[in-house]
Write an enzyme that holds these catalytic residues in place. Structure first.
Site: not given
Length: 423
Positions: A57, A152, A210, A213, A309
């Site tokens: 990731h 995103q 994702h 989070e 990350d």
């Protein structure tokens, strides 16, 4: 005659005095005490020989952009996303490529030879996608780089998000990604999980999302992801990254959720350095740790890996491509200090990460690629404790990087002059 013979190596499973015979880029034999003619011979000196590190990731399109156009002063995830939004109109393909290539140089020196990178598909130009596809081609001789189509700004939340993601996949991006907790509503988040999993099933691709989070215990998209994996027959092909809301969930709900994840074959990637930094920012005291329930997931049979990350980007100003640093933080945050726990943290940046990435021919067995790292350590625990020096890094039998043995010279009467921090 062999191409390479490594002798007197210690393996992560504790075997010592092992020899590794390499021919044609593959491990031909791995046995104790083998002696045979070879073009190159390396005496490992009893040090630890490991398969290469894997980062399942990462965000390579943003790496090494720290300070552009400003620094994330609050240290929060949301300011990082906002800052990336400010940076995107200023991005130039050549600069992104050069930063990514520089990071890959760091990775090779650290023995990190496989990276899964999420790449932003939110901008209709797909500039980050095209830049990272170029990087993937350039580094192919020395790094396995997988790319994830990552909306995103939310695949449903942003105008043209679905079309942009589909075009990225058409260009050759490997994995379907998503960010359901950043959609406008819980319902849209669940809808995005369903849509993206159906896209992956239709195209025969992996999923890496994702997921949750956030510190909000009501963010439960990992449950939907597990359900969709089963509904669509994607067991073993789906990963949930972060899953940090699990650190805030009550134990009763977690006792239901974790078996569901295990049953669905969904793997989980925690990102200890970033999770511990970004999460719990709105807490006073006590502060939540931020990382998902790693030991509990592992105990249930879930494949759990650790990722880097971020390195020097809008979300995180530290880092150096060192997966042992990631394992070190994961060990501490999860309090995995037993011998079994320490080994599990080492596996989380090697064999488990390779499983998540579906890497072929990975490992220390006859027939596997002759890709490995010689560490200045005698065990996985010492490797994590010391963030051990990488003495040599090979990919398919070819030496890519090497570093002299590290030792401090000390001038103290009556004490050894050389200190290596080993027992």
């Amino acid at each position: 005659m062999l191409d390479l013979l490594i002798t007197n190596a210690t393996l992560p499973d504790g075997r010592t005095g092992m020899a590794v015979a390499v021919q044609g880029g593959r491990i031909m034999e791995l046995v104790p005490g083998l002696q045979a003619p070879a073009r190159e011979r390396v005496d490992a000196g009893g040090y630890l020989l490991s398969p290469p590190f894997c980062d399942p990731h990462f965000h390579m399109d943003a790496t090494l952009s720290y300070g552009l156009p400003r620094v994330n002063e609050s240290g929060t995830l949301l300011e990082g996303i906002a800052l990336w939004g400010e940076l995107k109109p200023l991005l130039k393909a050549e600069e992104m490529i050069e930063r990514a290539l520089a990071y890959c140089d760091w990775a090779v020196a650290r023995g990190l030879l496989a990276i899964r990178s999420h790449v932003d598909t939110s901008d209709p130009s797909l500039l980050p996608v095209e830049a990272m596809l170029d990087v993937k081609r350039r580094v192919a001789p020395y790094i396995d780089l997988q790319l994830v189509a990552f909306p995103q700004d939310g695949v449903l939340r942003s105008m043209g998000g679905v079309d942009n993601l589909q075009r990225a996949l058409d260009l050759g991006v490997d994995v379907v990604g998503g960010i359901p907790h950043f959609e406008r509503t819980m319902e849209q988040g669940a809808a995005s999980v369903r849509l993206l999993c159906e896209t992956a099933a239709r195209r025969g691709l992996l999923v890496d999302m994702h997921c949750d989070e956030t510190d909000d215990p009501m963010s439960r998209h990992i449950e939907t992801l597990a359900f969709e994996a089963q509904r669509l027959g994607l067991q073993g092909r789906v990963n949930g990254s972060h899953c940090t809301s699990m650190h805030s969930m009550d134990n009763y709900y977690a006792s239901k959720l974790i078996p569901l994840i295990a049953e669905s074959g969904v793997s989980v990637v925690a990102n200890p350095l970033i999770n511990i930094t970004l999460q719990g920012r709105h807490d006073t005291y006590p502060k939540r740790r931020g990382m998902t329930r790693v030991p509990e997931l592992m105990a249930a049979g879930v494949d759990v890996a650790f990722g880097n990350d971020c390195v020097m980007d809008p979300w995180y100003g530290m880092g150096s491509a060192d997966m042992l640093e990631t394992a070190h933080m994961g060990l501490h945050v999860a309090q995995m200090t037993s011998q079994k726990g320490i080994r599990a943290c080492f596996d989380a940046v090697t064999v488990n990460a390779a499983k998540v990435m579906h890497l072929e021919d990975y490992g220390l067995d006859a027939g596997c690629d002759a890709s490995f790292v010689l560490l200045q350590a005698r065990s996985p625990g010492d490797a994590i404790r010391l963030r051990a020096n990488r003495l040599k890094v090979w990919r398919k039998g070819q030496l890519l990087a090497q570093t002299p043995e590290v030792a401090a010279q000390v001038s103290i009467a009556g004490r050894p002059a050389r200190v290596t921090f080993s027992r």
